[in-house]
Design an enzyme around this catalytic site. Structure first.
Site, PDB file in Angstrom:
ATOM      1  N   CYS A 144      -5.926  -8.078  -5.478  1.00 19.19           N
ATOM      2  CA  CYS A 144      -5.270  -7.005  -4.736  1.00 19.19           C
ATOM      3  C   CYS A 144      -5.629  -5.704  -5.437  1.00 19.19           C
ATOM      4  O   CYS A 144      -5.287  -5.525  -6.616  1.00 19.19           O
ATOM      5  CB  CYS A 144      -3.758  -7.245  -4.770  1.00 19.19           C
ATOM      6  SG  CYS A 144      -2.784  -5.936  -4.019  1.00 19.19           S
TER       7      CYS A 144
ATOM      8  N   CYS B 142      -9.958  -2.896  -0.334  1.00 20.07           N
ATOM      9  CA  CYS B 142      -8.688  -3.627  -0.211  1.00 20.07           C
ATOM     10  C   CYS B 142      -9.091  -5.021   0.230  1.00 20.07           C
ATOM     11  O   CYS B 142      -9.957  -5.166   1.118  1.00 20.07           O
ATOM     12  CB  CYS B 142      -7.789  -2.966   0.834  1.00 20.07           C
ATOM     13  SG  CYS B 142      -6.395  -3.992   1.373  1.00 20.07           S
TER      14      CYS B 142
ATOM     15  N   GLY C 164       0.770  -1.246   0.000  1.00 21.92           N
ATOM     16  CA  GLY C 164       0.000   0.000   0.000  1.00 21.92           C
ATOM     17  C   GLY C 164       0.795   1.287   0.000  1.00 21.92           C
ATOM     18  O   GLY C 164       0.321   2.296  -0.507  1.00 21.92           O
TER      19      GLY C 164
ATOM     20  N   THR D  47      -4.491  -2.774  -4.877  1.00 19.68           N
ATOM     21  CA  THR D  47      -3.306  -1.943  -5.088  1.00 19.68           C
ATOM     22  C   THR D  47      -2.559  -2.380  -6.352  1.00 19.68           C
ATOM     23  O   THR D  47      -2.177  -1.547  -7.176  1.00 19.68           O
ATOM     24  CB  THR D  47      -2.387  -2.047  -3.850  1.00 19.68           C
ATOM     25  OG1 THR D  47      -3.190  -1.842  -2.677  1.00 19.68           O
ATOM     26  CG2 THR D  47      -1.277  -1.046  -3.885  1.00 19.68           C
TER      27      THR D  47
HETATM   28  N1  DGL Z   1      -4.736  -6.562  -0.273  1.00 16.58           N
HETATM   29  C1  DGL Z   1      -4.217  -5.506  -1.038  1.00 16.58           C
HETATM   30  C2  DGL Z   1      -5.250  -4.621  -1.674  1.00 16.58           C
HETATM   31  O1  DGL Z   1      -6.312  -5.123  -1.979  1.00 16.58           O
HETATM   32  C3  DGL Z   1      -2.945  -4.853  -0.663  1.00 16.58           C
HETATM   33  C4  DGL Z   1      -2.695  -4.540   0.749  1.00 16.58           C
HETATM   34  C5  DGL Z   1      -1.258  -4.124   0.933  1.00 16.58           C
HETATM   35  O2  DGL Z   1      -0.382  -4.958   0.722  1.00 16.58           O
HETATM   36  O3  DGL Z   1      -1.028  -2.959   1.288  1.00 16.58           O
HETATM   37  O4  DGL Z   1      -5.041  -3.478  -1.907  1.00 16.58           O
END
Ligand code: DGL
Length: 256
Positions: free
Chosen positions: A74, A185, A44, A76
């Site tokens: 994910c 997220c 993130g 991100t």
């Molecule tokens: N689970 C991830 C997302 O959906 C990333 C979280 C991370 O690693 O900061 O953004």
């Protein structure tokens, strides 16, 4: 033509297991390989270029393991790299995460919606485009879930500390009147219990996009003739760029 190759599901860490769970429920015959990077989590606050490079490495790894379709579970990594990944690995279908702003805007009565995501997702083009498209006459409040990913990675999502941490981020949105909060997220659905406790007394709905993403996977398998044989015995594998202890933790969390 039937295709018994696995579906790959990838995240920076354990968050994508919320998508893994939904895909397993909807498509129980399909074999799955879950890749939780682990070594570079959290993504993130990394630069867009770095996240794009990490995502490319991860998807490349799932392709080398024989996956027929990959879910970038994910937000991100999707925001940083989905177009480049689709171009590089075509014709393999790649499903990405889009912040669920559309359902939030369709369901809101207060005309105020909140979006929780990582810093990197919120400052990305994908978020800006989606918010502008669906949230034109609606107040869209955003907040980075600082510390949320760590709570989930460390298995502290049911702690008092988790309720306090998510409460501090949610409160301004709730006080402003948000009645829909988008979990932008894939780690955040694991904090749903803590969020509900922190939001006691407010009429608010949390939007978890996992089931919709699983349905999209099902559609793409059909359209591309990639669904498995109805008699196929599903297999499940967990891989990581971190160590064996982390791999075991992924597997354990998937079966909680
Ligand atoms: N689970 C991830 C997302 O959906 C990333 C979280 C991370 O690693 O900061 O953004």
């Amino acid at each position: 033509m039937l295709n018994n190759a696995p579906i790959g599901i990838y995240d920076s860490g354990m968050g994508g297991l919320s998508i893994h769970r939904a895909v397993r429920q909807l498509l129980p015959r399909e074999s799955l390989i879950y890749l939780g990077d682990g070594k570079h989590c959290p993504y993130g606050s990394r630069s867009r270029e770095e996240v794009a490079r990490l995502a490319d490495e991860a998807v490349g790894h799932l392709v080398s393991l024989g996956c027929k379709l990959v879910v970038v579970a994910c937000n991100t990594a999707t925001a940083a790299a989905i177009e480049a990944l689709r171009a590089k690995y075509a014709p393999m279908p790649i499903v990405g995460m889009e912040p669920a702003i559309k359902p939030a805007c369709l369901q809101t009565k207060s005309r105020v919606v909140g979006v929780l995501a990582t810093e990197r997702s919120l400052d990305g083009e994908l978020f800006r485009r989606t918010a502008a498209r669906y949230g034109a006459d609606i107040e869209v409040l955003t907040a980075a879930g600082r510390g949320f990913v760590e709570l989930v990675e460390e298995g502290r999502e049911a702690s008092v500390e988790a309720v306090e941490c998510v409460g501090a981020v949610l409160r301004p949105m709730l006080e402003r009147g948000a009645d829909q909060i988008v979990l932008g997220c894939t780690h955040y659905p694991f904090l749903l219990g803590a969020m509900q406790r922190a939001a006691e007394g407010y009429a608010v709905n949390f939007i978890d996009p996992s089931a919709a993403v699983a349905r999209r996977v099902g559609q793409l398998l059909e359209v591309n003739n990639l669904a498995c044989d109805p008699a196929h015995e599903a297999t499940e594998e967990f891989v990581t760029f971190a160590d064996e202890a982390y791999r075991e933790a992924l597997e354990a969390k998937a079966h909680l």
